[in-house]
Design an enzyme around this catalytic site. Sequence first.
Site, PDB file in Angstrom:
ATOM      1  N   GLU A 409       0.795  -1.224   0.000  1.00 17.06           N
ATOM      2  CA  GLU A 409       0.000   0.000   0.000  1.00 17.06           C
ATOM      3  C   GLU A 409       0.833   1.283   0.000  1.00 17.06           C
ATOM      4  OE1 GLU A 409      -3.149   0.282  -0.321  1.00 17.06           O
ATOM      5  OE2 GLU A 409      -4.008  -1.636   0.240  1.00 17.06           O
ATOM      6  N   GLU A 475      -4.635 -10.070  -0.477  1.00 18.45           N
ATOM      7  CA  GLU A 475      -5.552  -9.955   0.662  1.00 18.45           C
ATOM      8  C   GLU A 475      -6.955 -10.211   0.138  1.00 18.45           C
ATOM      9  OE1 GLU A 475      -5.139  -6.179   2.781  1.00 18.45           O
ATOM     10  OE2 GLU A 475      -2.961  -6.327   2.671  1.00 18.45           O
TER      11      GLU A 475
HETATM   12  C1  IPT Z   1      -5.712  -3.185   3.419  1.00 20.76           C
HETATM   13  C2  IPT Z   1      -4.297  -3.206   3.972  1.00 20.76           C
HETATM   14  O1  IPT Z   1      -3.387  -3.660   3.029  1.00 20.76           O
HETATM   15  C3  IPT Z   1      -4.198  -4.081   5.169  1.00 20.76           C
HETATM   16  O2  IPT Z   1      -2.949  -3.830   5.775  1.00 20.76           O
HETATM   17  C4  IPT Z   1      -5.317  -3.808   6.128  1.00 20.76           C
HETATM   18  O3  IPT Z   1      -5.193  -2.499   6.584  1.00 20.76           O
HETATM   19  C5  IPT Z   1      -6.641  -3.935   5.441  1.00 20.76           C
HETATM   20  O4  IPT Z   1      -6.702  -3.057   4.372  1.00 20.76           O
HETATM   21  C6  IPT Z   1      -7.801  -3.570   6.342  1.00 20.76           C
HETATM   22  O5  IPT Z   1      -7.877  -4.374   7.453  1.00 20.76           O
HETATM   23  S1  IPT Z   1      -5.832  -1.780   2.402  1.00 20.76           S
HETATM   24  C7  IPT Z   1      -7.500  -1.424   2.097  1.00 20.76           C
HETATM   25  C8  IPT Z   1      -7.625   0.011   1.684  1.00 20.76           C
HETATM   26  C9  IPT Z   1      -8.055  -2.255   1.016  1.00 20.76           C
END
Ligand code: IPT
Length: 932
Positions: A409, A475
Amino acid sequence: MTHDHSYVEDFAPGANVLPPRAWLDDDSAKLPLTGDWNFRLSPSVADAPDDLKDPDTSGWGTIAVPGHWQLSGYGAPAYTNVVYPFPLEPPFVPTDNPTGDYVRTVTIPADWAGARVVLRFEGVDSRFAVHVNGELVGWSAGSRLPSEFDLTDLVAPGKEARIAVRVHQWSVGSYVEDQDMWWLSGIFREVNLLALKPSAPTDVFVHASYADGTGTLKVDADVAGTVVVPELDLEFATGDEVTAAVEPWSAESPRLYDGVVRTEGGDVRLRIGFRTVAIADGVLTVNGNRVLFNGVNRHEFHPDRGRALTEQDMLDDVLLMKQAGINAVRTSHYPPHPHFLSLCDEYGLYVIDECDLETHGFGYEPEPPKLPNPVMDPRFRDDLVERIRRTVHRDKNHASIIIWSLGNECGMGENLKAMYDVAKEIDPSRPVHYERDTEAEFVDIYSRMYTDPAGCAEIGADPELYRNLPFILCEYGHAMGNGPGGLLDYREVFDKYPRCQGGFIWEWIDHGLRTTIDGREVYAYGGDFGETIHDGNFVCDGLLFPDRTPSPGMLEYIKVIEPLRIVADGNGAVSITNRYEVLDTSHLRFTVRVEAEGEVVGDGGLPVPVIAPGETVSVEFPPALVKLRDAGRPETWLTVTAELAEATSWAEAGHRVAWGQIRLDEPAAAEPVTGSAPTDVTAGVDGISFGDVRNARLDVWRAPIDNDANPGVANAWRQEGLHRVQHRIVSQGERDGAWEVVARTAPPQLQWGLVSTWRWTAVDGGVVLDLSVVPDGLFPEVLPRLGITFELPKVEQVEWFGTGPNEAYVDTREAAAVGRYSATVAELQTPYVRPQENGHRIDTRWAALTASTGTLRVEAVGTLFGLTVRDWTTHDLETASHTADLTPGDTTYVTLDIAQTGVGTAACGPKLPDRDKLKTAPASLSLRFTTA
Ligand code: IPT
């Protein structure tokens, strides 16, 4: 001269730090500096006394290293996700910059004469300067990366050395360490003094690849020596390349060979895993086999220790992952403790090793007058390049690491390309990942986060997209609170498109910190330590609760990713598919169990031929069980279980790895109920009562889950008044042999309602309720739930026949098996760190609720119901901020749902699919209530 603190705001990666090298198991003498140090915390750099040349520590406290000072009685933790808790003006940081001084005196062993004395830090958050015997040695940055300093000229063998370390909470490094986690400072990984002999290697690089039964091995070392691998009869010079017949390393079969580099100055022990990572035709392979990542994002976390994990904590994580069938870890968003990687080598987990980098709070593509993101800002380049260099060098010898990741990010910028180039230059053997390279300009793997299944399928179907790179979700399945739902939809995409190679659930564990609020122990989240800027319980979004017990989301994931698919084959037999990457099924044994209305009526072994990876077999039921199937039983289910035949390093023999259920009986249609109007059913202001059942009324509200609250769904529901409906009795009286109550449930001010007709018929031993609900007016499109809630005297025990043993919703029901279960009311609750709707058991057939006054049995007549039993109201649940706020009284609240909206994963991810929404429409439910 006063202490010069300019390094705090210096863009350089450090000063007087030794070049990065591999983490080695070598013969260097080592003096661990774990344990108590003298400690003093100053509120700011300016307040930190200028005495580190010769500190008088008599008035100081002590602190254990490794550890975070905020968890050791100094200061307080603070949580933010994306936002920086300080103004953006790099390189400047707040004047209020908590500064911790650590002092320790050690005696340098006398036999260290002639060796280079090196002080090694495995991790210090966020920036620190080292003084030894009154001299400033240097400073370093990169919280989750090691730093080494040469002390040889400052210390003498046999003499004392006074080590003083000044650590700052904020530094220019904080701008590139904006990971979604608690801000926790200090020396949180080990510190060691090392004696490096000049004639011993300090850096070794193992190159071990595999193809068609042959391993190729080359070991580079900075001091030449002999490489010996006894098991392979290999003995050859460092720098030479040899081949041998070997077994390959993979996550499922993590074959390691012990080796050693022998030099005059000492040995370096190696654990060699032969494996080749390759990308061809849009598919990432290990040893030629397509990898499917059933992964998780792992932060380092412990509820008491924060990111200062013990080796046992790391082992706990690895064993839990292996037992769950998880095969991959993304080390979000920094390199983990090196011991964790050794465990991944040994137990078998694929690793995406991520650099210590995130700059999320700057935004992805800031345009002037906004400041450039640090990844675009040339002033940060050296530090960022050094960060990936330090990552790759430290971790290059781990077989488990198959991908490097530049960070998380940060948007896009030149600095990232420079990092990519350095990673490839040091190690061309591994692909490089970076998710925000959204157009696949330089990465080797295309990666996204939280894309919905349809979006993934589009990428899977079109090789023209993104250079036909392998595609992963770095993710997905945001596991915040109740959820994630809908995981099965992803599995279908991963199975269908070879290029869609799975993903990594966000995230492994809830970062709830154990603390006491108002005298009660709770898991704290953002705001609980008085932070003014915070992101609440976004820090609790793991598959594990903070104490590492599995949440229902974890159980669901285990089921969705299980390595065998066991289903009915449609011809009266069981179909079993082997989804392993390399293992056949010879390590498993199969059992079968038949249950009639949840009671075991037959069980035994199930002979299953050995199934090769990717193959499917059909297995006939044992004849004795077929007989049972034909016997016209009540609802009868056959469960096939595959379990480990022998213990492995990560689980006992008998550990379940997969299961499937097949219904054997033909469901029969419900018989119409006849009887007379009961005399004891009365409708009053608070609802309908009979016997012990009090105040039964229509219920449409659930305590919003995180997946309702964050995307604004819960607020939209509130606008429709769903959280505060009122009840009006329209009529009641005897009608067509039943006592009929008509009610209208509607919110204040609004012009819609639900008209419910409750027909009560007395039957042998109880009553039958036929409930029908019809919406009227300008009703909302979707309801959180539709059911009835009533009160009972405090219930002690609940037995039910339906789905279980854990909660199950319409989109999280894979892990639920049909069976007969029993639990206390307390056991029926799921302790989400922030209280929210939980504990629903979808498709219940009957439930027996036992209170001190007797047992009430509720049975579905036809349509099944969702069962929820709690010792508090939905309002109590909704307004609680920690589970400790919920305390039972002497009433139990029972909700029987016609249906409930699914849970999804919209707290961070796609919206709940329409399929899983409860649409407002006429609905009905029939229940038989009997008492004993
Ligand atoms: C995403 C991040 O990469 C992760 O570290 C965590 O913060 C997650 O969100 C939320 O729990 S970024 C998001 C803007 C898709």
